[in-house]
Design an enzyme around this catalytic site. Structure first.
Site, PDB file in Angstrom:
ATOM      1  N   VAL A 198     140.746  73.902  56.494  1.00 62.34           N
ATOM      2  CA  VAL A 198     140.960  74.884  55.429  1.00 62.34           C
ATOM      3  C   VAL A 198     141.924  74.261  54.427  1.00 62.34           C
ATOM      4  O   VAL A 198     142.991  73.765  54.801  1.00 62.34           O
ATOM      5  CB  VAL A 198     141.569  76.199  55.974  1.00 62.34           C
ATOM      6  CG1 VAL A 198     141.874  77.162  54.844  1.00 62.34           C
ATOM      7  CG2 VAL A 198     140.656  76.837  56.994  1.00 62.34           C
ATOM      8  N   TYR A 217     146.038  75.855  48.454  1.00 66.02           N
ATOM      9  CA  TYR A 217     146.552  75.365  47.174  1.00 66.02           C
ATOM     10  C   TYR A 217     147.568  76.329  46.573  1.00 66.02           C
ATOM     11  O   TYR A 217     148.168  76.043  45.548  1.00 66.02           O
ATOM     12  CB  TYR A 217     145.396  75.141  46.193  1.00 66.02           C
ATOM     13  CG  TYR A 217     144.553  76.379  45.988  1.00 66.02           C
ATOM     14  CD1 TYR A 217     144.883  77.310  45.008  1.00 66.02           C
ATOM     15  CD2 TYR A 217     143.466  76.639  46.810  1.00 66.02           C
ATOM     16  CE1 TYR A 217     144.135  78.457  44.835  1.00 66.02           C
ATOM     17  CE2 TYR A 217     142.706  77.778  46.638  1.00 66.02           C
ATOM     18  CZ  TYR A 217     143.043  78.690  45.653  1.00 66.02           C
ATOM     19  OH  TYR A 217     142.305  79.828  45.493  1.00 66.02           O
ATOM     20  N   GLY A 218     147.761  77.486  47.192  1.00 71.74           N
ATOM     21  CA  GLY A 218     148.707  78.495  46.713  1.00 71.74           C
ATOM     22  C   GLY A 218     149.641  78.876  47.847  1.00 71.74           C
ATOM     23  O   GLY A 218     150.278  78.018  48.453  1.00 71.74           O
ATOM     24  N   GLU A 259     143.070  86.983  52.325  1.00 68.36           N
ATOM     25  CA  GLU A 259     142.532  86.537  51.041  1.00 68.36           C
ATOM     26  C   GLU A 259     141.428  87.462  50.529  1.00 68.36           C
ATOM     27  O   GLU A 259     140.502  87.031  49.863  1.00 68.36           O
ATOM     28  CB  GLU A 259     142.005  85.102  51.183  1.00 68.36           C
ATOM     29  CG  GLU A 259     143.024  84.111  51.693  1.00 68.36           C
ATOM     30  CD  GLU A 259     144.220  83.934  50.773  1.00 68.36           C
ATOM     31  OE1 GLU A 259     144.032  83.931  49.537  1.00 68.36           O
ATOM     32  OE2 GLU A 259     145.344  83.823  51.282  1.00 68.36           O
TER      33      GLU A 259
END
Length: 173
Positions: free
Chosen positions: A5, A8-9, A81
Site C-alpha cells: 500500500v 502519500y498523505g 479512506e
C-alpha cells in the site's frame, strides 16, 4: 496474502494499522495535491477541510511510504479512506534498505485516490483560498492546519521536497 500500500498523505505519519515492512517509495505519473475535501476527518459536511489526493501528471514523481500489509488491513483502510477515496492499482519503486545497492525494487500495489467527480472533490484553487480554508477547518481528527504541518514534517523526515505542500506551509505561517 500480503499486499503493498502506498501512502502519500496521512498514511505516512499516522500509521494506525499493522504492517510487516515500511519503505520509502515513489510512484510515477502522479502528483500530490490538496484538492480533496474532508467532511469526516479534518472538516465537517458544512465546512470541509482540504486533504491530499493524487492527480495524474505525466512527468510527476510522488514520494511517500509503502507498507507491506496483510489482506485484513484493508477493512480498516477502506473505512479510514472512505470520503471519496477508492483503491487504485499503482506501480511503486521502493528505496533500497540498509545501505543495499539500488536495484529494481519495483512492486505492484494499491493506493487511495480521490478522483475528480467524487462528492467531496474540491479541485484546484488559488493558493491563498486553499490556505484560508486549511487555517479555519477542523474536524473529528483535529485541525486541518495540523494535518498540513504533520504532512510537511513527515515529508521532511523522508527528505522529500514537495513544492505544493511547501508553498501551502509557507503561506500558512
Amino acid at each position: 496474502m500480503q499486499h503493498w500500500v502506498f501512502g502519500y498523505g496521512s498514511l505516512i505519519w499516522r500509521v494506525d494499522f499493522p504492517h510487516h515492512e515500511r519503505r520509502r517509495a515513489d510512484v510515477r505519473g502522479w502528483a500530490r495535491r490538496f484538492w480533496q475535501g474532508s467532511h469526516d476527518h479534518r472538516g465537517t459536511p458544512d465546512a470541509p477541510g482540504r486533504v491530499v489526493t493524487l492527480v495524474e501528471e505525466r512527468d510527476a514523481v510522488c514520494v511517500g511510504a509503502a507498507y507491506r500489509v496483510d489482506e485484513a488491513v484493508f477493512e480498516h483502510l477502506d473505512h479510514r479512506e472512505k470520503n471519496g477515496y477508492e483503491r487504485v492499482p499503482v506501480t511503486m519503486r521502493l528505496s533500497p534498505t540498509n545501505g543495499a545497492a539500488p536495484g529494481d525494487d519495483t512492486v505492484n500495489g494499491v493506493t487511495y485516490v480521490a478522483s475528480p467527480g467524487n462528492v467531496a472533490f474540491l479541485g484546484p484553487a488559488d493558493i491563498d483560498d486553499m490556505v484560508a480554508q486549511i487555517a479555519r477547518s477542523r474536524g473529528p481528527s483535529g485541525s486541518n492546519r495540523d494535518y498540513l504541518l504533520q504532512l510537511a514534517a513527515a515529508l521532511n523526515d523522508l527528505g522529500v521536497k514537495d513544492r505544493h505542500v511547501e508553498a501551502l506551509v509557507e503561506r500558512l505561517q
